[in-house]
Design a protein around this motif. Sequence first.
Motif, PDB file in Angstrom:
ATOM      1  N   ALA A   1     -36.668  24.983   1.919  1.00  0.00           N
ATOM      2  CA  ALA A   1     -36.125  25.644   3.127  1.00  0.00           C
ATOM      3  C   ALA A   1     -36.110  24.904   4.323  1.00  0.00           C
ATOM      4  N   LEU A   2     -37.249  24.052   4.466  1.00  0.00           N
ATOM      5  CA  LEU A   2     -37.533  23.323   5.543  1.00  0.00           C
ATOM      6  C   LEU A   2     -37.035  21.726   5.533  1.00  0.00           C
ATOM      7  N   GLU A   3     -36.096  21.732   4.274  1.00  0.00           N
ATOM      8  CA  GLU A   3     -35.531  20.508   4.213  1.00  0.00           C
ATOM      9  C   GLU A   3     -36.397  19.330   3.975  1.00  0.00           C
ATOM     10  N   PHE A   4     -37.258  19.651   3.084  1.00  0.00           N
ATOM     11  CA  PHE A   4     -38.343  18.789   2.494  1.00  0.00           C
ATOM     12  C   PHE A   4     -38.009  18.513   0.941  1.00  0.00           C
TER      13      PHE A   4
ATOM     14  N   ASN B   1     -51.929  21.694   2.634  1.00  0.00           N
ATOM     15  CA  ASN B   1     -52.769  20.974   4.035  1.00  0.00           C
ATOM     16  C   ASN B   1     -51.268  20.220   4.843  1.00  0.00           C
ATOM     17  N   ILE B   2     -50.274  19.899   3.896  1.00  0.00           N
ATOM     18  CA  ILE B   2     -49.049  19.208   4.619  1.00  0.00           C
ATOM     19  C   ILE B   2     -48.410  20.520   5.306  1.00  0.00           C
ATOM     20  N   LEU B   3     -48.102  21.710   4.985  1.00  0.00           N
ATOM     21  CA  LEU B   3     -47.781  22.847   5.546  1.00  0.00           C
ATOM     22  C   LEU B   3     -48.267  23.131   6.668  1.00  0.00           C
ATOM     23  N   ARG B   4     -49.786  22.876   6.818  1.00  0.00           N
ATOM     24  CA  ARG B   4     -50.350  23.256   7.899  1.00  0.00           C
ATOM     25  C   ARG B   4     -50.020  22.072   9.031  1.00  0.00           C
ATOM     26  N   SER B   5     -50.101  20.915   8.649  1.00  0.00           N
ATOM     27  CA  SER B   5     -49.887  19.892   9.449  1.00  0.00           C
ATOM     28  C   SER B   5     -48.490  19.607  10.250  1.00  0.00           C
ATOM     29  N   ILE B   6     -47.526  20.109   9.550  1.00  0.00           N
ATOM     30  CA  ILE B   6     -46.261  19.984  10.152  1.00  0.00           C
ATOM     31  C   ILE B   6     -45.875  21.213  11.140  1.00  0.00           C
ATOM     32  N   GLN B   7     -46.632  22.472  10.979  1.00  0.00           N
ATOM     33  CA  GLN B   7     -46.273  23.488  11.907  1.00  0.00           C
ATOM     34  C   GLN B   7     -44.721  23.797  11.728  1.00  0.00           C
ATOM     35  N   PRO B   8     -44.299  24.409  10.815  1.00  0.00           N
ATOM     36  CA  PRO B   8     -43.082  24.713  10.467  1.00  0.00           C
ATOM     37  C   PRO B   8     -42.509  25.758  11.221  1.00  0.00           C
ATOM     38  N   ASP B   9     -41.190  25.441  11.611  1.00  0.00           N
ATOM     39  CA  ASP B   9     -40.502  26.836  12.421  1.00  0.00           C
ATOM     40  C   ASP B   9     -40.166  27.961  11.686  1.00  0.00           C
ATOM     41  N   LEU B  10     -41.101  29.000  11.705  1.00  0.00           N
ATOM     42  CA  LEU B  10     -40.824  30.240  10.875  1.00  0.00           C
ATOM     43  C   LEU B  10     -39.467  30.906  10.727  1.00  0.00           C
ATOM     44  N   ALA B  11     -38.587  30.571  11.934  1.00  0.00           N
ATOM     45  CA  ALA B  11     -37.385  31.157  12.176  1.00  0.00           C
ATOM     46  C   ALA B  11     -36.298  30.471  10.917  1.00  0.00           C
ATOM     47  N   GLN B  12     -36.677  29.418  10.413  1.00  0.00           N
ATOM     48  CA  GLN B  12     -35.988  28.776   9.215  1.00  0.00           C
ATOM     49  C   GLN B  12     -36.345  29.323   7.746  1.00  0.00           C
TER      50      GLN B  12
ATOM     51  N   LYS C   1     -43.983  35.015   6.083  1.00  0.00           N
ATOM     52  CA  LYS C   1     -45.463  35.774   5.766  1.00  0.00           C
ATOM     53  C   LYS C   1     -46.422  34.923   5.176  1.00  0.00           C
ATOM     54  N   LEU C   2     -46.001  34.268   4.175  1.00  0.00           N
ATOM     55  CA  LEU C   2     -46.867  33.289   3.270  1.00  0.00           C
ATOM     56  C   LEU C   2     -47.417  32.375   4.079  1.00  0.00           C
ATOM     57  N   VAL C   3     -46.699  31.774   5.060  1.00  0.00           N
ATOM     58  CA  VAL C   3     -46.983  30.622   5.791  1.00  0.00           C
ATOM     59  C   VAL C   3     -48.082  31.387   6.835  1.00  0.00           C
ATOM     60  N   ARG C   4     -47.729  32.178   7.545  1.00  0.00           N
ATOM     61  CA  ARG C   4     -48.714  33.006   8.538  1.00  0.00           C
ATOM     62  C   ARG C   4     -50.169  33.046   7.652  1.00  0.00           C
ATOM     63  N   LYS C   5     -50.187  33.514   6.556  1.00  0.00           N
ATOM     64  CA  LYS C   5     -51.186  34.079   5.694  1.00  0.00           C
ATOM     65  C   LYS C   5     -52.050  32.928   5.547  1.00  0.00           C
ATOM     66  N   LEU C   6     -51.285  31.752   5.075  1.00  0.00           N
ATOM     67  CA  LEU C   6     -52.061  30.381   4.723  1.00  0.00           C
ATOM     68  C   LEU C   6     -52.631  29.839   6.158  1.00  0.00           C
TER      69      LEU C   6
END
Length: 110
Positions: free
Chosen positions: A38-41, A80-91, A98-103
Amino acid sequence: MDKFWEKIAVVGVGLKLNAVQLKATKSLQTKLEDIFKALEFHVRYERGTFKSGYCILEDQNVIVINKFYPLESKVNVLVNILRSIQPDLAQLEPSQAKLVRKLNQTELQF
């Protein structure tokens, strides 16, 4: 040592979330892969003697993970990568956000 890496440790058994163990499962790995999609990775599993990580290659975000890593290591690399890139949750879809916030609130521990 970089502050980011001081806070992160590779986990052998899972993620500890507010005194609750979040197990590294194939289902969690799939959910993380869907978030990155979804984040285009592009998540790729390749063989070789390298450390996993991500890079930008010709304007494409690519995550390369050693396919011989155990499941727990693959999940931890993705977290670890998800944390380091600080994704835009609106995407993301609400369940993914919710899972990203939890992690992000989870401390990785041995």
